[in-house]
Design a protein around this motif. Sequence first.
Motif, PDB file in Angstrom:
ATOM      1  N   ASN A 125       0.880  -1.171   0.000  1.00 14.26           N
ATOM      2  CA  ASN A 125       0.000   0.000   0.000  1.00 14.26           C
ATOM      3  C   ASN A 125       0.916   1.218   0.000  1.00 14.26           C
ATOM      4  O   ASN A 125       1.579   1.522   0.988  1.00 14.26           O
ATOM      5  N   GLY A 126       0.975   1.905  -1.149  1.00 19.49           N
ATOM      6  CA  GLY A 126       1.913   3.015  -1.294  1.00 19.49           C
ATOM      7  C   GLY A 126       1.673   4.142  -0.309  1.00 19.49           C
ATOM      8  O   GLY A 126       2.613   4.801   0.143  1.00 19.49           O
ATOM      9  N   THR A 127       0.400   4.392   0.037  1.00 24.44           N
ATOM     10  CA  THR A 127       0.081   5.438   1.007  1.00 24.44           C
ATOM     11  C   THR A 127       0.726   5.142   2.351  1.00 24.44           C
ATOM     12  O   THR A 127       1.362   6.010   2.968  1.00 24.44           O
ATOM     13  N   ASP A 128       0.589   3.897   2.817  1.00 25.38           N
ATOM     14  CA  ASP A 128       1.160   3.516   4.111  1.00 25.38           C
ATOM     15  C   ASP A 128       2.683   3.460   4.070  1.00 25.38           C
ATOM     16  O   ASP A 128       3.353   3.788   5.060  1.00 25.38           O
ATOM     17  N   LEU A 129       3.243   3.030   2.947  1.00 24.74           N
ATOM     18  CA  LEU A 129       4.703   2.996   2.828  1.00 24.74           C
ATOM     19  C   LEU A 129       5.281   4.393   3.021  1.00 24.74           C
ATOM     20  O   LEU A 129       6.238   4.583   3.784  1.00 24.74           O
ATOM     21  N   VAL A 130       4.703   5.376   2.345  1.00 28.08           N
ATOM     22  CA  VAL A 130       5.173   6.756   2.480  1.00 28.08           C
ATOM     23  C   VAL A 130       4.971   7.254   3.907  1.00 28.08           C
ATOM     24  O   VAL A 130       5.852   7.893   4.485  1.00 28.08           O
ATOM     25  N   LYS A 131       3.813   6.953   4.481  1.00 26.54           N
ATOM     26  CA  LYS A 131       3.521   7.386   5.850  1.00 26.54           C
ATOM     27  C   LYS A 131       4.579   6.855   6.824  1.00 26.54           C
ATOM     28  O   LYS A 131       5.077   7.590   7.689  1.00 26.54           O
ATOM     29  N   GLY A 132       4.926   5.587   6.689  1.00 26.01           N
ATOM     30  CA  GLY A 132       5.926   5.001   7.578  1.00 26.01           C
ATOM     31  C   GLY A 132       7.296   5.619   7.395  1.00 26.01           C
ATOM     32  O   GLY A 132       8.024   5.852   8.368  1.00 26.01           O
ATOM     33  N   THR A 201     -18.640   5.167   0.497  1.00 27.95           N
ATOM     34  CA  THR A 201     -19.456   4.779   1.653  1.00 27.95           C
ATOM     35  C   THR A 201     -18.924   3.551   2.390  1.00 27.95           C
ATOM     36  O   THR A 201     -19.328   3.288   3.512  1.00 27.95           O
ATOM     37  N   LYS A 202     -18.024   2.789   1.763  1.00 26.73           N
ATOM     38  CA  LYS A 202     -17.414   1.666   2.472  1.00 26.73           C
ATOM     39  C   LYS A 202     -16.053   1.364   1.857  1.00 26.73           C
ATOM     40  O   LYS A 202     -15.947   1.104   0.651  1.00 26.73           O
ATOM     41  N   SER A 203     -15.010   1.424   2.696  1.00 27.63           N
ATOM     42  CA  SER A 203     -13.662   1.089   2.235  1.00 27.63           C
ATOM     43  C   SER A 203     -12.810   0.705   3.429  1.00 27.63           C
ATOM     44  O   SER A 203     -13.112   1.064   4.580  1.00 27.63           O
ATOM     45  N   THR A 204     -11.754  -0.029   3.159  1.00 27.47           N
ATOM     46  CA  THR A 204     -10.749  -0.370   4.162  1.00 27.47           C
ATOM     47  C   THR A 204      -9.384  -0.158   3.531  1.00 27.47           C
ATOM     48  O   THR A 204      -9.002  -0.879   2.607  1.00 27.47           O
ATOM     49  N   GLU A 205      -8.686   0.867   4.009  1.00 24.50           N
ATOM     50  CA  GLU A 205      -7.383   1.226   3.458  1.00 24.50           C
ATOM     51  C   GLU A 205      -7.467   1.392   1.942  1.00 24.50           C
ATOM     52  O   GLU A 205      -8.146   2.283   1.454  1.00 24.50           O
ATOM     53  N   ASN A 206      -6.814   0.506   1.179  1.00 24.78           N
ATOM     54  CA  ASN A 206      -6.793   0.682  -0.275  1.00 24.78           C
ATOM     55  C   ASN A 206      -7.802  -0.212  -1.006  1.00 24.78           C
ATOM     56  O   ASN A 206      -7.727  -0.374  -2.224  1.00 24.78           O
ATOM     57  N   VAL A 207      -8.753  -0.766  -0.269  1.00 26.55           N
ATOM     58  CA  VAL A 207      -9.803  -1.600  -0.877  1.00 26.55           C
ATOM     59  C   VAL A 207     -11.131  -0.850  -0.800  1.00 26.55           C
ATOM     60  O   VAL A 207     -11.595  -0.485   0.281  1.00 26.55           O
ATOM     61  N   LEU A 208     -11.734  -0.622  -1.960  1.00 30.83           N
ATOM     62  CA  LEU A 208     -12.985   0.137  -2.073  1.00 30.83           C
ATOM     63  C   LEU A 208     -14.135  -0.831  -2.297  1.00 30.83           C
ATOM     64  O   LEU A 208     -14.146  -1.580  -3.274  1.00 30.83           O
ATOM     65  N   PHE A 209     -15.122  -0.805  -1.372  1.00 29.18           N
ATOM     66  CA  PHE A 209     -16.251  -1.720  -1.451  1.00 29.18           C
ATOM     67  C   PHE A 209     -17.518  -1.062  -2.002  1.00 29.18           C
ATOM     68  O   PHE A 209     -18.237  -1.669  -2.800  1.00 29.18           O
ATOM     69  N   ASP A 270      -4.482   4.386  -0.503  1.00 24.29           N
ATOM     70  CA  ASP A 270      -5.727   4.439   0.259  1.00 24.29           C
ATOM     71  C   ASP A 270      -6.846   5.180  -0.465  1.00 24.29           C
ATOM     72  O   ASP A 270      -6.612   6.164  -1.180  1.00 24.29           O
ATOM     73  N   ILE A 271      -8.064   4.701  -0.242  1.00 20.40           N
ATOM     74  CA  ILE A 271      -9.306   5.387  -0.638  1.00 20.40           C
ATOM     75  C   ILE A 271     -10.138   5.502   0.648  1.00 20.40           C
ATOM     76  O   ILE A 271     -10.960   4.642   0.944  1.00 20.40           O
ATOM     77  N   PRO A 272      -9.931   6.537   1.460  1.00 17.65           N
ATOM     78  CA  PRO A 272     -10.574   6.582   2.774  1.00 17.65           C
ATOM     79  C   PRO A 272     -12.099   6.651   2.693  1.00 17.65           C
ATOM     80  O   PRO A 272     -12.666   7.303   1.808  1.00 17.65           O
ATOM     81  N   GLN A 273     -12.744   5.965   3.611  1.00 17.57           N
ATOM     82  CA  GLN A 273     -14.197   6.069   3.731  1.00 17.57           C
ATOM     83  C   GLN A 273     -14.572   7.509   4.059  1.00 17.57           C
ATOM     84  O   GLN A 273     -13.947   8.147   4.901  1.00 17.57           O
TER      85      GLN A 273
END
Length: 374
Positions: A125-132, A201-209, A270-273
């Motif tokens: 997850n590129g967003t989290d890699l950069v954050k870390g 309306t529903k997502s978890t980190e980089n997974v969009l539901f 990431d695609i934040p909810q």
Amino acid sequence: MNIEQFVYTDNSSPIRFSFTPQLFFIFGHRELLETSDIINQLAKKYPYAIFSGCSTAGEIANEFVKDHTIIITGIHFENTAVKSSKIALSSIQYSSIEAGRQLVAKLPTEGLKHVFVVSDGLRVNGTDLVKGMLEGLESEVTLTGGLAGDGAKFSKTLIVEPDGVIASESVAAIGFYGDALSIGFGSRGGWDSFGLDRLVTKSTENVLFEIDGQPALDLYKSFLGDKAKDLPSSGLLFPLSMRDSEERAPVVRTILGINEDDKSLTFAGDIPQGSFVRLMKANNDRLISGAEEAAHAASKGLTNSPEFAILVSCVGRKLVLKQMVEEEVESVSEVLGGPVMTGFYSYGELAPFNRDSLCELHNQTMTITTFREQ
């Protein structure tokens, strides 16, 4: 700074440098990296050199875009030190944020000026890699890089680790040290958003539901029409513009995978909810203009033209531009004054949007890092 570049193919003659390289940048076709022994040969010949690179969705050699090659660029700095670090994703249970933390923790901090990172393109997850990584870097240290590619296959990506070993599911970084090196960077897109803002309306980190309460995959397929049958690769032609707050500039997100069972879409970042997304499309002129804008941003504040530049452009841009793809590379070279250039077409680009912002993951951009030694 001494720089020499070679384009290696299956039938290439032996590579001979006129100096002893301190650092190699290696960008190549995944299957050729797996079958060729050229990187191992270089590592044996230059045991004190550091390597950085990855598999690609297309290789950049100066003003040319190649396929099924390995671009080898050797560099020796006069007054700049380089250090390296690497992380096997399996050793940290595939936590992207922990990969970023440990990667920079392994780099000495004194004199660190810039970090260039190459990462697995499918398991991170590129967003989290950069954050870390940003958690462990001082505010004045800049960060750029990219996610490895595998053409339009999305099957497997490779990293050229600092010791010249070819590895999968890995992340590696190069640290540049000292005041003699001037670094520039820029990242721009050129895609146009259309349609209405839609609520995630529903997502978890980089997974969009879900988008607007509807299954994300079903809604996205309705946008694509006949092209839906070619997912996930056809998703590169229609990325999403995402904004998670009014204050931040929108970023682009590209699909890496789909799940027919839960009707979800997996993205490189990431695609934040609660965020808003819009569909995007491109035309060739706008993409090439975006590459020029990135080059102008990368040269801003530099007193002299760069000697060397790394270009990380998105596989989606290559698929849209087709036979015109070299025009974006040529436009960058012209703006920068013709430095030696290398780079690759990627599954994600890492850079600040401008000099006053923090590094973040982008998709569908041309991202440029320039180097000049005083």
